[in-house]
Design a protein around this motif. Structure first.
Motif, mmCIF file in Angstrom:
data_model
loop_
_atom_site.group_PDB
_atom_site.id
_atom_site.type_symbol
_atom_site.label_atom_id
_atom_site.label_comp_id
_atom_site.label_asym_id
_atom_site.label_seq_id
_atom_site.Cartn_x
_atom_site.Cartn_y
_atom_site.Cartn_z
ATOM 1 N N THR A 193 0.847 -1.194 0.000
ATOM 2 C CA THR A 193 0.000 0.000 0.000
ATOM 3 C C THR A 193 0.879 1.238 0.000
ATOM 4 O O THR A 193 1.926 1.253 0.646
ATOM 5 N N ARG A 194 0.445 2.269 -0.715
ATOM 6 C CA ARG A 194 1.205 3.525 -0.711
ATOM 7 C C ARG A 194 0.613 4.498 0.292
ATOM 8 O O ARG A 194 -0.601 4.561 0.460
ATOM 9 N N LEU A 195 1.484 5.252 0.954
ATOM 10 C CA LEU A 195 1.019 6.283 1.875
ATOM 11 C C LEU A 195 0.422 7.443 1.084
ATOM 12 O O LEU A 195 0.936 7.810 0.030
ATOM 13 N N THR A 196 -0.674 7.999 1.600
ATOM 14 C CA THR A 196 -1.278 9.187 0.988
ATOM 15 C C THR A 196 -1.486 10.230 2.083
ATOM 16 O O THR A 196 -1.448 9.904 3.264
ATOM 17 N N GLY A 197 -1.744 11.483 1.669
ATOM 18 C CA GLY A 197 -1.845 12.566 2.648
ATOM 19 C C GLY A 197 -0.578 13.391 2.571
ATOM 20 O O GLY A 197 0.184 13.314 1.606
ATOM 21 N N ARG A 198 -0.319 14.194 3.589
ATOM 22 C CA ARG A 198 0.911 14.999 3.622
ATOM 23 C C ARG A 198 1.955 14.196 4.389
ATOM 24 O O ARG A 198 1.824 13.971 5.582
ATOM 25 N N ILE A 199 2.993 13.770 3.675
ATOM 26 C CA ILE A 199 3.945 12.812 4.248
ATOM 27 C C ILE A 199 5.257 13.519 4.588
ATOM 28 O O ILE A 199 5.831 14.213 3.755
ATOM 29 N N VAL A 200 5.699 13.351 5.840
ATOM 30 C CA VAL A 200 6.919 14.019 6.291
ATOM 31 C C VAL A 200 7.940 12.974 6.741
ATOM 32 O O VAL A 200 7.678 12.200 7.671
ATOM 33 N N VAL A 208 -2.536 2.764 8.034
ATOM 34 C CA VAL A 208 -2.614 1.563 8.889
ATOM 35 C C VAL A 208 -2.191 0.325 8.090
ATOM 36 O O VAL A 208 -1.400 -0.503 8.564
ATOM 37 N N LYS A 209 -2.668 0.221 6.841
ATOM 38 C CA LYS A 209 -2.275 -0.917 5.988
ATOM 39 C C LYS A 209 -0.766 -0.911 5.745
ATOM 40 O O LYS A 209 -0.092 -1.936 5.855
ATOM 41 N N TRP A 210 -0.237 0.245 5.404
ATOM 42 C CA TRP A 210 1.199 0.400 5.120
ATOM 43 C C TRP A 210 2.020 -0.095 6.314
ATOM 44 O O TRP A 210 2.984 -0.849 6.153
ATOM 45 N N ALA A 211 1.629 0.341 7.502
ATOM 46 C CA ALA A 211 2.367 -0.040 8.710
ATOM 47 C C ALA A 211 2.261 -1.546 8.971
ATOM 48 O O ALA A 211 3.246 -2.200 9.318
ATOM 49 N N ARG A 212 1.067 -2.108 8.776
ATOM 50 C CA ARG A 212 0.871 -3.546 9.036
ATOM 51 C C ARG A 212 1.653 -4.397 8.035
ATOM 52 O O ARG A 212 2.252 -5.414 8.403
ATOM 53 N N GLU A 213 1.638 -4.000 6.770
ATOM 54 C CA GLU A 213 2.356 -4.765 5.744
ATOM 55 C C GLU A 213 3.857 -4.801 6.021
ATOM 56 O O GLU A 213 4.531 -5.775 5.696
ATOM 57 N N ARG A 214 4.363 -3.754 6.611
ATOM 58 C CA ARG A 214 5.813 -3.668 6.845
ATOM 59 C C ARG A 214 6.221 -3.983 8.273
ATOM 60 O O ARG A 214 7.397 -3.904 8.627
ATOM 61 N N GLY A 215 5.248 -4.271 9.124
ATOM 62 C CA GLY A 215 5.563 -4.556 10.520
ATOM 63 C C GLY A 215 6.131 -3.341 11.248
ATOM 64 O O GLY A 215 6.979 -3.463 12.137
ATOM 65 N N VAL A 216 5.671 -2.148 10.867
ATOM 66 C CA VAL A 216 6.169 -0.909 11.472
ATOM 67 C C VAL A 216 5.245 -0.495 12.617
ATOM 68 O O VAL A 216 4.025 -0.521 12.473
ATOM 69 N N ARG A 217 5.819 -0.122 13.751
ATOM 70 C CA ARG A 217 5.002 0.316 14.888
ATOM 71 C C ARG A 217 4.304 1.623 14.560
ATOM 72 O O ARG A 217 4.855 2.475 13.870
ATOM 73 N N GLY A 243 -4.978 -5.713 6.684
ATOM 74 C CA GLY A 243 -5.928 -4.719 6.197
ATOM 75 C C GLY A 243 -6.357 -3.695 7.235
ATOM 76 O O GLY A 243 -5.924 -3.699 8.389
ATOM 77 N N ALA A 244 -7.219 -2.778 6.784
ATOM 78 C CA ALA A 244 -7.841 -1.766 7.638
ATOM 79 C C ALA A 244 -9.129 -1.335 6.963
ATOM 80 O O ALA A 244 -9.221 -1.360 5.734
ATOM 81 N N LYS A 245 -10.133 -0.971 7.763
ATOM 82 C CA LYS A 245 -11.402 -0.516 7.185
ATOM 83 C C LYS A 245 -12.061 0.470 8.143
ATOM 84 O O LYS A 245 -11.755 0.487 9.339
ATOM 85 N N ALA A 246 -12.946 1.290 7.611
ATOM 86 C CA ALA A 246 -13.670 2.250 8.446
ATOM 87 C C ALA A 246 -15.022 1.671 8.829
ATOM 88 O O ALA A 246 -15.726 1.106 7.985
ATOM 89 N N ILE A 247 -15.353 1.783 10.113
ATOM 90 C CA ILE A 247 -16.680 1.353 10.574
ATOM 91 C C ILE A 247 -17.305 2.482 11.384
ATOM 92 O O ILE A 247 -16.620 3.404 11.821
ATOM 93 N N VAL A 248 -18.620 2.397 11.569
ATOM 94 C CA VAL A 248 -19.331 3.401 12.349
ATOM 95 C C VAL A 248 -19.929 2.718 13.572
ATOM 96 O O VAL A 248 -20.580 1.675 13.449
ATOM 97 N N ALA A 249 -19.681 3.280 14.750
ATOM 98 C CA ALA A 249 -20.212 2.707 15.990
ATOM 99 C C ALA A 249 -21.248 3.650 16.582
ATOM 100 O O ALA A 249 -20.979 4.832 16.793
ATOM 101 N N ASN A 250 -22.439 3.132 16.801
ATOM 102 C CA ASN A 250 -23.490 3.907 17.463
ATOM 103 C C ASN A 250 -24.348 2.932 18.283
ATOM 104 O O ASN A 250 -23.935 1.801 18.506
ATOM 105 N N ARG A 251 -25.505 3.385 18.736
ATOM 106 C CA ARG A 251 -26.346 2.509 19.574
ATOM 107 C C ARG A 251 -26.805 1.260 18.827
ATOM 108 O O ARG A 251 -27.014 0.209 19.427
#
Length: 459
Positions: free
Chosen positions: A10-17, A55-64, A171-179
């Motif tokens: 997976t490639r990192l996206t966003g503002r990367i420093v 999150v995917k990038w970190a998991r694939e590479r075993g990075v904390r 992997g990683a995914k977005a979920i919504v938690a409510n009542r």
């Protein structure tokens, strides 16, 4: 399938420093300068997909990885050496639906911005006082402030949370938690602390109409401590729940005691309500006035500015007023403070009709419902040579107060507390571990005091 994905990655996206980037040094800094950590990369996420990719990038590479919003973690939990910091501070939209009295607040907003955006629609959310604290950590750990006794904690007003969680092996995914769905994750997100289950990206809060409030401030000399503190401790939880108040005792070198508070009501009523304080000791300065709510948030924010850059803080809860011996502990420690930047701060939470204590200790992950007050013991300094002495002073202070107070607030974390699960979470720790096992069985989101997976840990 997973193996192919690992190869392509997976490639990192966003503002990367990265290190070497001119903004790297500013990007890695924590609010508490006692910590100076050097991450491998910092990703400033602008949308949910950036978080998922990180999150995917970190998991694939075993990075904390560490998750960061306002950088206010007192023990530097949102920074890491050699890992990835997933910074959500650039996700800062706020949308208010005044008809339904709800606000959608993205996770990167500092409190000053939340208050301002809500004020534009003349609504408020009970939240904290420091203007640059992130709404994320504040909410997930509970959220105490000057509307708490009337409207509850920030987390009591949380209706829904959107969170990026780990899924499958990489992997990683977005979920919504409510009542209705993932109700157990919503429960855990209301006081279970930030960063243990995933990356929260947006919150839906219940908001309240607000216009003017009245505020007060009264100060005394240090010598009045034995008179003033017991009176405030009896008065603060017994007064109307429309009034939430604080008291701060500074080091003897400064020699001041200051009580402030906010009333949903007029100045005349407030002046009447604070009479017990005005009749105690010899008040020096007294201020009572009615102001627009947004001005009140700025008044309380001022006390959080101009502080020394390095600090050690611990917290505790008072379930009844301190006995004389307890007040003496405070006097003795502040008489021998390591420097003039040490203090004890306390805020009223429970008592007469308080919205905080009306909620059952197990209804949300925040368990300290019956506490009347919360304490924050702090020491601050500038030079590294002073560090040990300050940290030792806070630790000894905490030990000396222990017979009279209980537990600690997860947003005042302290690595020196041995049994931190009991201190922060009390009766709710077992259930928090179950939620952790369900949503993060591989313990992807972990730091020194994150919720552990427990016995069924894999890996």
């Amino acid at each position: 399938m997973a193996h192919n994905r690992r190869k392509t990655g997976t490639r990192l996206t966003g503002r990367i420093v990265f290190p070497g980037n001119p903004t790297y040094n500013a990007a890695r800094m924590e609010y508490n300068r006692r910590f100076s950590k050097f991450p491998k990369v910092i990703v400033f996420c602008q949308r949910t997909q950036d978080v998922i990719n990180a999150v995917k990038w970190a998991r694939e590479r075993g990075v904390r990885m560490r998750v960061r919003s306002g950088r206010h973690s007192y023990e530097g939990f949102s920074a890491v050496n050699g890992g990835i910091i997933i910074d959500v501070s650039e996700m800062n939209k706020v949308k208010v639906d005044r008809k339904r009295m709800v606000a959608l607040v993205q996770t990167g907003n500092p409190l000053a911005r939340v208050y301002k955006k809500l004020w534009d629609k003349r609504v408020a959310l009970p939240a904290g006082t420091a203007p640059d604290v992130g709404v994320a950590g504040l909410t997930l750990g509970g959220g105490i402030g000057l509307l708490s006794r009337k409207y509850g904690l920030t987390c009591d007003n949380l209706k829904q949370v959107k969170m990026v969680v780990a899924s499958g092996r990489y992997g990683a995914k977005a979920i919504v938690a409510n009542r209705r769905k993932h109700a157990d994750l919503l429960w855990a997100s209301r006081g279970g602390g930030g960063g243990s289950f995933g990356v929260a990206t947006a919150y839906t809060f219940r908001v309240r109409p607000i216009s003017k409030v009245s505020i007060y401030s009264v100060s005394w000399k240090f010598d009045d401590l034995a008179k003033v503190l017991p009176v405030w401790q009896r008065w603060a939880p017994s007064v109307t729940n429309r009034l939430t108040s604080t008291i701060e005792v500074a080091a003897k070198q400064v020699g001041a005691i200051l009580s402030t508070g906010q009333l949903l009501g007029g100045a005349r009523e407030l002046r009447r309500l604070i009479q017990p304080l005005l009749r105690t000791g010899t008040p020096m300065k007294v201020m009572v006035k009615t102001v627009p709510f947004i001005e009140a948030t700025r008044f309380f924010a001022e006390s959080d500015l101009n502080l020394e850059p390095k600090f050690k803080i611990t917290g505790a809860y008072g379930f009844q007023p301190l006995p004389r011996r307890g007040v003496r502990v405070i006097r003795d420690f502040l008489s021998k403070a390591p420097n003039k930047h040490a203090s004890v701060w306390s805020q009223s939470l429970g008592g007469a009709g308080s919205a905080v204590s009306r909620v059952s200790p197990t209804a949300t992950a925040y368990p300290h419902r019956k506490a009347e007050t919360v304490y924050e013991l702090s020491a601050r300094w500038r030079n590294n040579g002073e560090q040990q002495r300050n940290i030792r002073w806070v630790s000894r202070f905490r030990q000396a107060l222990r017979p009279f107070v209980h537990g600690d607030y997860v947003n005042f974390p302290d690595l020196q507390i041995k049994n931190w699960p009991k201190a922060y979470y009390s009766v709710n720790f077992g259930r928090l571990k179950q939620v952790k096992r369900k949503y993060d069985p591989h313990n992807v989101f972990r730091f020194a005091q994150s919720i552990p997976v427990g016995k069924q840990a894999r890996k």
